[in-house]
Design a protein around this motif. Structure first.
Motif, short mmCIF file in Angstrom:
data_model
loop_
_atom_site.label_atom_id
_atom_site.label_comp_id
_atom_site.label_asym_id
_atom_site.label_seq_id
_atom_site.Cartn_x
_atom_site.Cartn_y
_atom_site.Cartn_z
N GLN A 1 -3.05 4.54 -2.90
CA GLN A 1 -4.27 5.06 -2.28
C GLN A 1 -4.64 6.42 -2.88
O GLN A 1 -3.83 7.33 -2.94
CB GLN A 1 -4.07 5.19 -0.77
CG GLN A 1 -5.28 5.70 -0.02
CD GLN A 1 -6.47 4.75 -0.08
OE1 GLN A 1 -6.29 3.54 -0.04
NE2 GLN A 1 -7.66 5.29 -0.19
N LEU B 1 -1.14 -1.15 -4.37
CA LEU B 1 -2.31 -0.27 -4.26
C LEU B 1 -1.83 1.15 -3.96
O LEU B 1 -1.22 1.40 -2.93
CB LEU B 1 -3.25 -0.75 -3.16
CG LEU B 1 -4.55 0.04 -2.97
CD1 LEU B 1 -5.66 -0.89 -2.53
CD2 LEU B 1 -4.39 1.16 -1.94
N HIS C 1 4.19 -1.74 3.27
CA HIS C 1 3.61 -0.40 3.25
C HIS C 1 4.67 0.64 2.96
O HIS C 1 5.81 0.55 3.43
CB HIS C 1 2.95 -0.11 4.60
CG HIS C 1 2.31 1.24 4.67
ND1 HIS C 1 1.30 1.63 3.82
CD2 HIS C 1 2.53 2.30 5.51
CE1 HIS C 1 0.93 2.86 4.13
NE2 HIS C 1 1.65 3.29 5.14
N LEU D 1 0.81 5.25 0.48
CA LEU D 1 0.02 6.37 0.99
C LEU D 1 0.85 7.65 0.88
O LEU D 1 1.93 7.74 1.46
CB LEU D 1 -0.39 6.11 2.44
CG LEU D 1 -1.19 7.21 3.14
CD1 LEU D 1 -2.52 7.45 2.43
CD2 LEU D 1 -1.43 6.85 4.61
N THR E 1 0.86 -1.18 0.00
CA THR E 1 0.00 0.00 0.00
C THR E 1 0.89 1.24 0.00
O THR E 1 1.84 1.32 0.78
CB THR E 1 -0.92 0.02 1.23
OG1 THR E 1 -0.15 -0.24 2.40
CG2 THR E 1 -2.00 -1.03 1.10
N TYR F 1 -8.56 4.22 5.75
CA TYR F 1 -8.79 3.15 4.78
C TYR F 1 -7.56 2.26 4.65
O TYR F 1 -7.67 1.02 4.64
CB TYR F 1 -9.13 3.75 3.40
CG TYR F 1 -10.42 4.51 3.35
CD1 TYR F 1 -11.50 4.17 4.16
CD2 TYR F 1 -10.57 5.60 2.50
CE1 TYR F 1 -12.69 4.88 4.11
CE2 TYR F 1 -11.76 6.32 2.45
CZ TYR F 1 -12.81 5.95 3.25
OH TYR F 1 -13.99 6.65 3.21
N VAL F 2 -6.39 2.86 4.56
CA VAL F 2 -5.16 2.08 4.39
C VAL F 2 -4.89 1.23 5.63
O VAL F 2 -4.49 0.06 5.52
CB VAL F 2 -3.97 3.00 4.06
CG1 VAL F 2 -2.65 2.24 4.17
CG2 VAL F 2 -4.12 3.58 2.65
N LYS G 1 -7.13 -1.77 5.42
CA LYS G 1 -6.69 -2.70 4.38
C LYS G 1 -5.47 -3.49 4.84
O LYS G 1 -5.38 -4.71 4.62
CB LYS G 1 -6.36 -1.92 3.10
CG LYS G 1 -7.57 -1.33 2.42
CD LYS G 1 -7.18 -0.34 1.33
CE LYS G 1 -8.41 0.34 0.73
NZ LYS G 1 -8.07 1.38 -0.26
N ASP H 1 -6.09 -2.84 -7.78
CA ASP H 1 -7.24 -1.92 -7.84
C ASP H 1 -7.93 -1.96 -9.20
O ASP H 1 -9.00 -1.39 -9.37
CB ASP H 1 -6.79 -0.49 -7.54
CG ASP H 1 -7.26 -0.01 -6.18
OD1 ASP H 1 -8.12 -0.68 -5.58
OD2 ASP H 1 -6.77 1.04 -5.71
N SER I 1 -8.03 8.68 4.04
CA SER I 1 -7.14 7.73 3.37
C SER I 1 -6.34 6.92 4.38
O SER I 1 -6.12 5.71 4.20
CB SER I 1 -6.19 8.48 2.43
OG SER I 1 -6.88 9.04 1.34
N GLU I 2 -5.91 7.58 5.45
CA GLU I 2 -5.13 6.87 6.47
C GLU I 2 -5.98 5.78 7.14
O GLU I 2 -5.50 4.68 7.38
CB GLU I 2 -4.62 7.86 7.52
CG GLU I 2 -3.65 7.24 8.48
CD GLU I 2 -2.61 8.24 8.98
OE1 GLU I 2 -1.76 7.81 9.78
OE2 GLU I 2 -2.64 9.40 8.56
#
Length: 281
Positions: A97, A95, A66, A39, A37, A49-50, A53, A120, A46-47
């Motif tokens: 973000q 992904l 990450h 970010l 992920t 959601y990540v 996930k 995605d 967004s934080e």
């Protein structure tokens, strides 16, 4: 009253299947499955959601790769991180973000992700594979919506479906996936005249316009199935694109917000990640 479609329960079943699939993949190939992920910046939503996930991917046995970049990271810096992950055999899926800070070209950065790692389903190549109905990775939210409908035992062949919204993330790919299931599909958007006249013809209304309470009782015929993709913060908590209180008495089935489509999006992300690992193997 409508039957509530429980996205949490359906997503939990998918995550259990993914965990079993990941375990089998490791035992057969002696390779790990990894999700990267990326970010950029400090957007609070967004934080959240990540973080979710990453947590659920670890629970499914998927390794967590990450990358966090500052809000002022340049195009070349973000591109270099994506290129590094693209070359890393331990990373099955990447992904990026969204949304990204405004100074970044998100489409160019997304297209740096190899389609085999595009969990995605947003690269130009993935969009082309979807349009041709060729094997590939599809966007997670549309996949989650179709999985919910399958779990409800709904045969889409010949069904009239109206998709409200034409985004590349949900509306457009969802319309193509529904067509591939032989549904009769209409796509509406911000320029559609007399939206209610169009949506009232549908057996299934899928609201993905990003406008709170856009869909009211006047938009839905009796007995229709309503899928709400929207999620918005309000003074009364989280709400969707559908006015749930007004619409639910009319419908046969409806997704809640939260607890409907949202959990399915992450579940399908995990399923895409193991699928990506298989494609690369």
């Amino acid at each position: 009253m409508a039957q509530i479609i429980d996205g949490k329960a359906a997503a939990g079943r998918i995550r259990d299947l993914v965990k079993d699939d990941v375990d089998k993949f490791r035992s057969v190939t002696h390779r790990t499955v990894g999700l990267a992920t990326v970010l950029v910046g400090d957007d609070p939503a967004s934080e959240v959601y990540v973080t979710s996930k990453r947590r659920l991917s670890r629970q499914a046995g998927i390794e967590d790769h990450h990358r966090r970049l500052s809000a002022d990271a340049g195009q070349d810096e973000v591109a270099a991180v994506i290129d590094e992950l693209a070359e890393d055999d331990a990373v099955s899926g990447i992904l990026l973000q969204l949304p990204l800070p405004k100074h970044l070209d998100s489409k160019a950065l997304i297209d740096r992700i190899p389609w085999q790692k595009d969990v995605d389903g947003l690269t130009t190549t993935s969009a082309g594979l979807l349009a041709r109905n060729a094997p590939g990775l599809r966007p997670c939210t549309p996949l989650g919506i179709l999985a919910l409908l399958r779990a409800e035992g709904i045969d889409l062949s010949g069904v009239s479906a109206v998709v409200v919204g034409r985004s590349e993330l949900v509306g457009k790919p969802l319309a193509q996936l529904l067509l591939q299931q032989n549904a009769t599909v209409t796509v509406t958007h911000s320029r559609t005249r007399d939206l209610a006249t169009v949506t009232r013809t549908a057996d299934i209304v899928i609201a993905a316009a990003g406008i709170p309470h856009l869909i009211g009782a006047e938009h839905v015929k009796a007995g229709a199935i309503v899928i709400d993709v929207g999620i918005h913060r309000s003074a009364n908590g989280l709400i969707g694109d559908v006015d749930f209180e007004a619409v639910s008495p009319i419908t046969s089935r409806i997704t809640p917000v939260p607890g409907g489509v949202g959990p399915m999006t992450i579940a399908e992300l995990l399923r895409n990640t193991i699928q990506a690992a298989k494609i690369q193997t």
